[in-house]
Design a protein around this motif. Structure first.
Motif, PDB file in Angstrom:
ATOM      1  N   ASN A   1      -3.784 -10.989  12.660  1.00 15.59           N
ATOM      2  CA  ASN A   1      -4.363 -12.260  12.199  1.00 15.59           C
ATOM      3  C   ASN A   1      -3.808 -12.676  10.833  1.00 15.59           C
ATOM      4  N   LEU A   2      -3.144 -11.763  10.140  1.00 17.23           N
ATOM      5  CA  LEU A   2      -2.634 -12.070   8.793  1.00 17.23           C
ATOM      6  C   LEU A   2      -1.310 -12.821   8.914  1.00 17.23           C
ATOM      7  N   THR A   3      -1.360 -13.988   9.508  1.00 15.79           N
ATOM      8  CA  THR A   3      -0.139 -14.723   9.844  1.00 15.79           C
ATOM      9  C   THR A   3       0.530 -15.352   8.630  1.00 15.79           C
TER      10      THR A   3
ATOM     11  N   GLY B   1       7.198   4.347  19.219  1.00 14.57           N
ATOM     12  CA  GLY B   1       7.263   3.201  20.117  1.00 14.57           C
ATOM     13  C   GLY B   1       8.442   2.306  19.809  1.00 14.57           C
ATOM     14  N   GLU B   2       8.496   1.174  20.486  1.00 18.42           N
ATOM     15  CA  GLU B   2       9.621   0.255  20.353  1.00 18.42           C
ATOM     16  C   GLU B   2       9.320  -0.866  19.370  1.00 18.42           C
ATOM     17  N   ILE B   3      10.389  -1.487  18.910  1.00 15.51           N
ATOM     18  CA  ILE B   3      10.268  -2.629  17.998  1.00 15.51           C
ATOM     19  C   ILE B   3       9.967  -3.873  18.827  1.00 15.51           C
ATOM     20  N   PRO B   4       8.924  -4.629  18.490  1.00 16.53           N
ATOM     21  CA  PRO B   4       8.612  -5.835  19.274  1.00 16.53           C
ATOM     22  C   PRO B   4       9.804  -6.788  19.341  1.00 16.53           C
TER      23      PRO B   4
ATOM     24  N   LEU C   1       0.833  -1.205   0.000  1.00 19.47           N
ATOM     25  CA  LEU C   1       0.000   0.000   0.000  1.00 19.47           C
ATOM     26  C   LEU C   1       0.868   1.255   0.000  1.00 19.47           C
ATOM     27  N   TYR C   2       2.119   1.158  -0.399  1.00 20.64           N
ATOM     28  CA  TYR C   2       3.049   2.282  -0.289  1.00 20.64           C
ATOM     29  C   TYR C   2       2.675   3.438  -1.221  1.00 20.64           C
ATOM     30  N   ASP C   3       3.265   4.606  -0.943  1.00 18.76           N
ATOM     31  CA  ASP C   3       3.078   5.821  -1.749  1.00 18.76           C
ATOM     32  C   ASP C   3       1.610   6.193  -1.904  1.00 18.76           C
ATOM     33  N   ASN C   4       0.916   6.302  -0.782  1.00 19.07           N
ATOM     34  CA  ASN C   4      -0.441   6.850  -0.744  1.00 19.07           C
ATOM     35  C   ASN C   4      -0.478   7.902   0.358  1.00 19.07           C
ATOM     36  N   ASN C   5      -1.649   8.210   0.865  1.00 17.72           N
ATOM     37  CA  ASN C   5      -1.760   9.151   1.977  1.00 17.72           C
ATOM     38  C   ASN C   5      -2.600   8.546   3.089  1.00 17.72           C
ATOM     39  N   LEU C   6      -2.363   7.275   3.351  1.00 15.86           N
ATOM     40  CA  LEU C   6      -3.086   6.574   4.403  1.00 15.86           C
ATOM     41  C   LEU C   6      -2.661   7.096   5.775  1.00 15.86           C
ATOM     42  N   SER C   7      -3.564   7.055   6.733  1.00 14.80           N
ATOM     43  CA  SER C   7      -3.291   7.599   8.059  1.00 14.80           C
ATOM     44  C   SER C   7      -3.825   6.651   9.125  1.00 14.80           C
ATOM     45  N   GLY C   8      -3.591   7.027  10.390  1.00 19.38           N
ATOM     46  CA  GLY C   8      -4.084   6.210  11.491  1.00 19.38           C
ATOM     47  C   GLY C   8      -3.164   5.043  11.809  1.00 19.38           C
ATOM     48  N   ASN C   9      -3.625   4.180  12.711  1.00 15.34           N
ATOM     49  CA  ASN C   9      -2.847   3.022  13.166  1.00 15.34           C
ATOM     50  C   ASN C   9      -3.156   1.802  12.313  1.00 15.34           C
ATOM     51  N   PHE C  10      -2.340   0.765  12.485  1.00 17.63           N
ATOM     52  CA  PHE C  10      -2.728  -0.539  11.947  1.00 17.63           C
ATOM     53  C   PHE C  10      -4.013  -0.967  12.652  1.00 17.63           C
ATOM     54  N   PRO C  11      -4.993  -1.490  11.924  1.00 18.81           N
ATOM     55  CA  PRO C  11      -6.257  -1.873  12.572  1.00 18.81           C
ATOM     56  C   PRO C  11      -6.086  -3.068  13.503  1.00 18.81           C
ATOM     57  N   GLU C  12      -6.940  -3.116  14.526  1.00 14.95           N
ATOM     58  CA  GLU C  12      -6.960  -4.283  15.394  1.00 14.95           C
ATOM     59  C   GLU C  12      -7.275  -5.510  14.541  1.00 14.95           C
ATOM     60  N   GLY C  13      -6.627  -6.571  14.828  1.00 13.79           N
ATOM     61  CA  GLY C  13      -6.842  -7.781  14.031  1.00 13.79           C
ATOM     62  C   GLY C  13      -5.839  -7.935  12.910  1.00 13.79           C
ATOM     63  N   PHE C  14      -4.980  -6.910  12.697  1.00 12.02           N
ATOM     64  CA  PHE C  14      -3.995  -7.021  11.627  1.00 12.02           C
ATOM     65  C   PHE C  14      -3.045  -8.190  11.888  1.00 12.02           C
TER      66      PHE C  14
ATOM     67  N   LEU D   1       0.958   6.977   8.309  1.00  9.08           N
ATOM     68  CA  LEU D   1       0.528   6.067   9.362  1.00  9.08           C
ATOM     69  C   LEU D   1       1.268   6.362  10.657  1.00  9.08           C
ATOM     70  N   GLU D   2       0.657   6.020  11.785  1.00  8.55           N
ATOM     71  CA  GLU D   2       1.243   6.370  13.070  1.00  8.55           C
ATOM     72  C   GLU D   2       0.965   5.287  14.101  1.00  8.55           C
ATOM     73  N   GLY D   3       1.411   5.558  15.364  1.00  5.54           N
ATOM     74  CA  GLY D   3       1.205   4.609  16.438  1.00  5.54           C
ATOM     75  C   GLY D   3       2.306   3.575  16.503  1.00  5.54           C
ATOM     76  N   ASP D   4       2.172   2.647  17.455  1.00  6.77           N
ATOM     77  CA  ASP D   4       3.199   1.605  17.574  1.00  6.77           C
ATOM     78  C   ASP D   4       2.861   0.444  16.638  1.00  6.77           C
ATOM     79  N   ILE D   5       3.778  -0.492  16.563  1.00  4.49           N
ATOM     80  CA  ILE D   5       3.594  -1.611  15.618  1.00  4.49           C
ATOM     81  C   ILE D   5       3.562  -2.942  16.356  1.00  4.49           C
ATOM     82  N   SER D   6       3.141  -2.911  17.606  1.00  6.97           N
ATOM     83  CA  SER D   6       3.107  -4.134  18.400  1.00  6.97           C
ATOM     84  C   SER D   6       2.178  -5.177  17.790  1.00  6.97           C
ATOM     85  N   VAL D   7       1.185  -4.716  17.006  1.00  4.73           N
ATOM     86  CA  VAL D   7       0.234  -5.641  16.405  1.00  4.73           C
ATOM     87  C   VAL D   7       0.911  -6.551  15.383  1.00  4.73           C
ATOM     88  N   LEU D   8       2.120  -6.193  14.944  1.00  8.40           N
ATOM     89  CA  LEU D   8       2.805  -6.992  13.929  1.00  8.40           C
ATOM     90  C   LEU D   8       3.626  -8.139  14.522  1.00  8.40           C
TER      91      LEU D   8
END
Length: 978
Positions: free
Chosen positions: A261-263, A300-303, A246-259, A275-282
């Motif tokens: 799940n894309l294991t 934030g920190e890297i998991p 999804l690179y080179d767009n103007n997306l904003s906000g955090n990674f959605p909850e449930g992200f 985009l902003e916020g931490d990346i703990s969901v990854l």
């Protein structure tokens, strides 16, 4: 018995009828395939040579038949095919199910006849050079595979026709110049899709939540569009996703909850968004191979779990706001290849095992706050090509082995607290081109054999504690362009050998304890632009040789220099650069400098002048007598030429000539001079027959102080002299015959100089006519003809010449214009000829080309091939259309015309018409805008996406103006200032 015979006869008749029908069907399909063959060219692959009228169509290469011997598949992808497709003929093959023609050089329009290919299940026309809009596809209801990616099509895409293509499993439409449109909701009903590629498709708006309907998706690419808003929750329902871009767009906000799940995700790229916020969901994405989050607002920190990912190969997080330390086990389990976490707020130690498997190529950690040293484990990481850890708080000694890594081309350790010395291992760094160690605590002497690192282009070691003498062996670095050793403790003399580094343009040795004189050889450097020797202990005179350089900065202040400053350097712009040298004086009035003349010296000066006049007069008299006697002797020997051939001149002609070298040499006089430089002149030479020549007089590079210079003249553009450039120009032009390549009539050489004799171009260069006070008003018809002519010249160099020529310096000042404004490609001083075995020109560590025209890949690889010429030509097309220079202040900081055009096209809905030069007539602006789209194709960042010059010519011919206006020539801007 009769009835039995009659029955057999009926069977025979039926069989015969069937055979006849089959024969006619085969005959029809043979005719169709031969028509297709006639419309195509395959000069490289020769695959169409197997398509012969006497053979069965089912034996043709790329053709597969069904059990009824009818054509079922045409598979000719990646066969270097050119030409246009007869879709009416192709779609008359009534059993055709697969049409695969991707990755060729096909052009023209995709016609409406495509709608008749109703049995197609597979259609691949991607990676070609088609033009125009895509026709309605709604009749192709059996399609399961559709690829039009990077096919050259443009305009409005028929999104509504996709609602009928419900059998699609693979859809690739990206990298085309479509008109802006909202996210196509028709795609959301294609629930069999496993592959969706819509990158760079001019889609705007938000990604709909209903994307979750495409539950079979394994690959989803929506990058480089105009998407905004949040990443929808619906994406988290795509449980089979392996790649999400999804690179080179103007997306904003955090990674959605449930992200998390894309294991099954292996590749995730959301770079260059907001985009902003931490990346703990990854942290649960345990199968990640590549994670690209750069240029966002993450924090934030890297998991810590990232250190346990077994398949991790690439991590790029630069330009965010991450904090904390990197997991120390990161990259330990896999063939880790790449890490770039620059421009964040990381602390702690550098993880030690990212090269544990021996695959790491890029270690990029600059501008953080890492501490400690560089782990010893990287001293044996021979796969490394780039090491950048500058602007941190690293300390200690650099591991010895790191200096000599064989594949590193960039080592940047600057602005840390490193100490110790640069070891002799540096001689093993055969690929090293950039060495940046400034602002540290390095000490000791530089290794004498650092010259064995022969690829070095830039050396920046300033603001350290280095001592001893500057190694004279640095003069062996033939590619060296920048040498910064300022603010150290170097002693001794400046090596005379630096004058052998003919690529040197920037020297700074200030703030040391260097003594002795300034080497005379520095004035021989043809490209020297900046020289700073201030704050040393240099003595003696300012060398006269520096007068022939093209310096924009000269600082010799605070030394012990004495004597007169050469007149050519006695200018106000350099005045501060001579302060702090009490013994210096100037023959001109320069602020801060004393005059060389003093009371009582007038009589002595007058005496010197009188003596000089007497000596000069005697010399002229002797020379005149010698010339008179020589001419009389020539006449006595029956020679009728006005000037006999001098044995010291050797003439090699490449065309039938109507003049002699005597006539050329005789015309090399002051009144014919139209260009000059430090080592030679350019002359306009009128001949007795009425023809006019342009003669470049080039001093050979070994002739004393006359060494290479850059020559600028109206009829030659900017040329270069010196043996390599002279040889390149002669080799490239001596056997070329093309109406759009400047004609080299002959070369005339002597022991100390070379003459290159060209046809004369009275209208100067395209640069002159577009950007200077010499310009004339050119409407679109004139500019279009120049574009096509120049393209044909380059096409000949790349494809029509028996040994392809790569120009390497395509620009508007090297496109010359004759009396009818017809273009000629000129200045082949940097040209390279591809070897007879077809091998490409080898990479070079010297930047060849001109800023604003150089292809982006050159900054990293120095690779030179025909795609670099095509990028440069795309810039020229943009100049022709917009009237702008390649770099203008209005483009913004660090932006050139390519970025400006692309950004403007993205923001506007007028297909580039708003960018067209205001002096072009309104009725022609649409035609000009079409050429702008071709220019964008030529300047694609990825070289393989740029068309060949052969295809560029075809595309330009297809947008020929409907009605060419008359040439309008009028002098413009008599009072403007250059």
């Amino acid at each position: 018995m009769a009835s039995m015979f009659s029955g057999h006869r009926s069977i025979v008749i039926v069989l015969f009828s069937v055979l006849c029908m089959a024969f006619h069907a085969c005959s029809d399909e043979l005719d169709m395939l031969l028509q297709i063959k006639a419309s195509l060219k395959d000069s490289d692959s020769r695959v169409l040579d197997t398509w012969r009228a006497e053979d069965s169509v089912c034996s043709f290469s790329g053709i597969m038949c069904n059990d009824k011997q009818k054509v079922q598949e045409i598979n000719l992808s990646q066969e270097n095919l050119a030409g246009t497709l007869p879709f009416d003929v192709i779609c008359s093959l009534d059993s055709l199910e697969k049409l695969s023609l991707g990755s060729n050089f096909l052009s023209g329009k995709i016609s409406d006849h495509l709608a008749n290919c109703t049995k197609l299940t597979y259609l691949d026309l991607g990676n070609n050079s088609f033009s125009g809009e895509v026709p309605d596809l709604s009749s192709l209801t059996r399609l399961s595979f559709l690829s039009l990616n990077c096919s050259g099509v443009s305009g409005s895409f028929p999104w509504s026709s996709l609602r009928n293509l419900t059998a699609l499993t693979f859809l690739s439409l990206g990298d085309n110049l479509f008109e802006k449109s909202p996210f196509p909701l028709e795609i959301l009903n294609l629930d069999k899709l496993y592959w969706l590629y819509l990158t760079n498709s001019s889609i705007e708006g938000q990604i709909p939540e209903e994307i979750e309907n495409l539950s079979l998706l394994e690959n989803l690419e929506l990058s480089d569009n105009f998407l905004f808003g949040k990443i929808p929750e619906g994406i988290t329902k795509l449980a089979k996703l392996s790649q999400l871009e999804l690179y080179d767009n103007n997306l904003s906000g955090n990674f959605p909850e449930g992200f998390g799940n894309l294991t099954t995700l292996r590749k995730l790229d959301v770079s260059n968004n907001s985009l902003e916020g931490d990346i703990s969901v990854l942290k649960s994405l345990v199968n990640l191979e590549s994670l690209q989050l750069f240029e966002n607002k993450f924090s934030g920190e890297i998991p810590g779990e990232f250190g346990e990912f077994e398949f991790f190969q690439e991590l790029s997080l630069y330009t965010n706001q991450f904090t904390g330390s990197l997991p120390q086990k990161i990259g330990s389990w896999s063939d880790f290849i790449y890490i770039d976490v620059s421009e964040n707020l990381f602390t702690g130690l550098i993880p030690p095992d990212m090269c544990k498997k021996g695959s790491l190529t890029d270690l990029l950690l600059l501008q953080n706050n890492f501490t400690g040293g560089i782990p010893e484990t990287y001293a044996n990481c021979s796969s490394l090509t780039r090491v950048r850890v500058s602007k941190n708080s690293l300390s200690g000694s650099v591991p010895d082995g790191l200096w000599g890594l064989p594949n590193v081309n960039l080592m940047d350790l600057s602005m840390n607290q490193f100490e110790g010395s640069v070891t002799s291992n540096l001689r093993e760094a055969k690929s090293l081109s950039q060495l940046f160690l400034s602002n540290n605590k390095f000490s000791g002497m530089l290794p004498v054999m650092m010259s064995d690192a022969s690829s070095l282009v830039e050396i920046e070691l300033g603001w350290n504690n280095f001592s001893g003498e500057i190694p004279s062996t640095l003069g062996e670095l033939k590619n060296l362009s920048s040498l910064h050793l300022e603010a150290n403790s170097f002693t001794g003399a400046i090596p005379e050998s630096l004058g052998s580094c003919l690529s040197l343009n920037d020297i700074s040795l200030s703030g040391n304890s260097l003594s002795s004189g300034i080497p005379y050889s520095l004035g021989s450097l043809p490209s020297l632009n900046s020289l700073n020797l201030s704050h040393n202990k240099l003595s003696g005179k300012v060398p006269l040789s520096l007068s022939s350089t093209r310096l924009s900065l000269l600082d010799l202040s605070n030394n012990q220099l004495s004597g007169p400053i050469p007149d050519a350097l006695s200018v106000e712009v350099f005045s501060d650069g001579f302060l702090g040298n009490p013994g210096l004086c100037s023959n001109k009035r320069i602020s801060g400098l004393k005059s060389c003349s003093s009371p009582g010296s007038t009589e002595s000066a007058q005496l010197k002048i009188i003596v000089s006049i007497v000596i000069a007069g005697a010399f002229v008299a002797i020379l005149s007598l010698a010339t008179f006697l020589y001419v009389m002797k020539s006449k006595k020997n029956g020679q009728n030429c006005p000037m006999t051939r001098r044995d010291s001149w050797d003439m090699k002609h490449y065309h039938v000539l109507s003049f002699s070298e005597e006539e050329v040499v005789k015309a090399l006089k002051q009144e014919n001079l139209i260009g000059t430089g430090g080592s030679g002149n350019v002359y306009k030479v009128p001949l007795s027959c009425g023809k006019t020549l342009a003669v470049k007089h080039v001093w050979k590079s070994n002739s004393g102080g006359h060494k290479g210079f850059q020559m600028s003249s109206p009829m030659l553009g900017k040329g270069k002299s010196g043996s390599p450039e002279y040889d390149a120009e002669v080799e490239a032009l001596s056997s070329i015959r093309h109406v759009n390549v400047v004609k080299l009539y002959c070369s005339i050489t002597s022991e100390d100089s070379n003459l290159l004799v060209y046809e004369y171009m009275p209208n100067g260069s395209l640069w002159d006519q577009l950007h200077t006070c010499q310009k004339i008003s050119m409407d679109w018809s004139v500019r279009y003809d120049i574009a096509v002519g120049a393209a044909r010249g380059l096409e000949y160099l790349h494809h029509g010449y028996d040994r392809p020529v790569i120009h390497r310096d395509v620009k508007s000042s090297n496109i010359l214009l004759d009396e009818n404004m017809k273009p000629r490609i000129a200045d082949f001083g940097l040209a390279k000829i591809v070897q007879p075995n077809g091998a490409k020109v080898a990479a070079t560590q010297m930047i060849a080309g001109t800023y604003g025209y150089i292809a982006p890949e050159y900054a990293y690889t120095y690779k030179v091939d025909e795609k670099s010429d095509i990028y440069s030509f795309g810039v020229v097309l943009m100049e022709l259309v917009t009237g702008k220079r390649p770099t203008e202040p209005e483009f913004g900081e660090n932006k050139d015309i390519v970025q400006w055009v692309c950004d403007s096209m993205m923001r506007s809905d007028d297909s580039g018409i708003g960018l067209v030069d205001s002096t072009i007539s309104e009725e022609s602006k649409e035609d000009a805008a079409r050429v702008l789209t071709i220019a964008i194709r030529c300047t694609m960042k990825v070289p393989n996406l740029r068309p060949s010059m052969r295809v560029v010519v075809q595309m330009l011919e297809e947008v020929e103006p409907f009605k060419l206006s008359e040439i309008v020539v009028s002098k413009d801007g008599e009072n403007c200032k250059q």
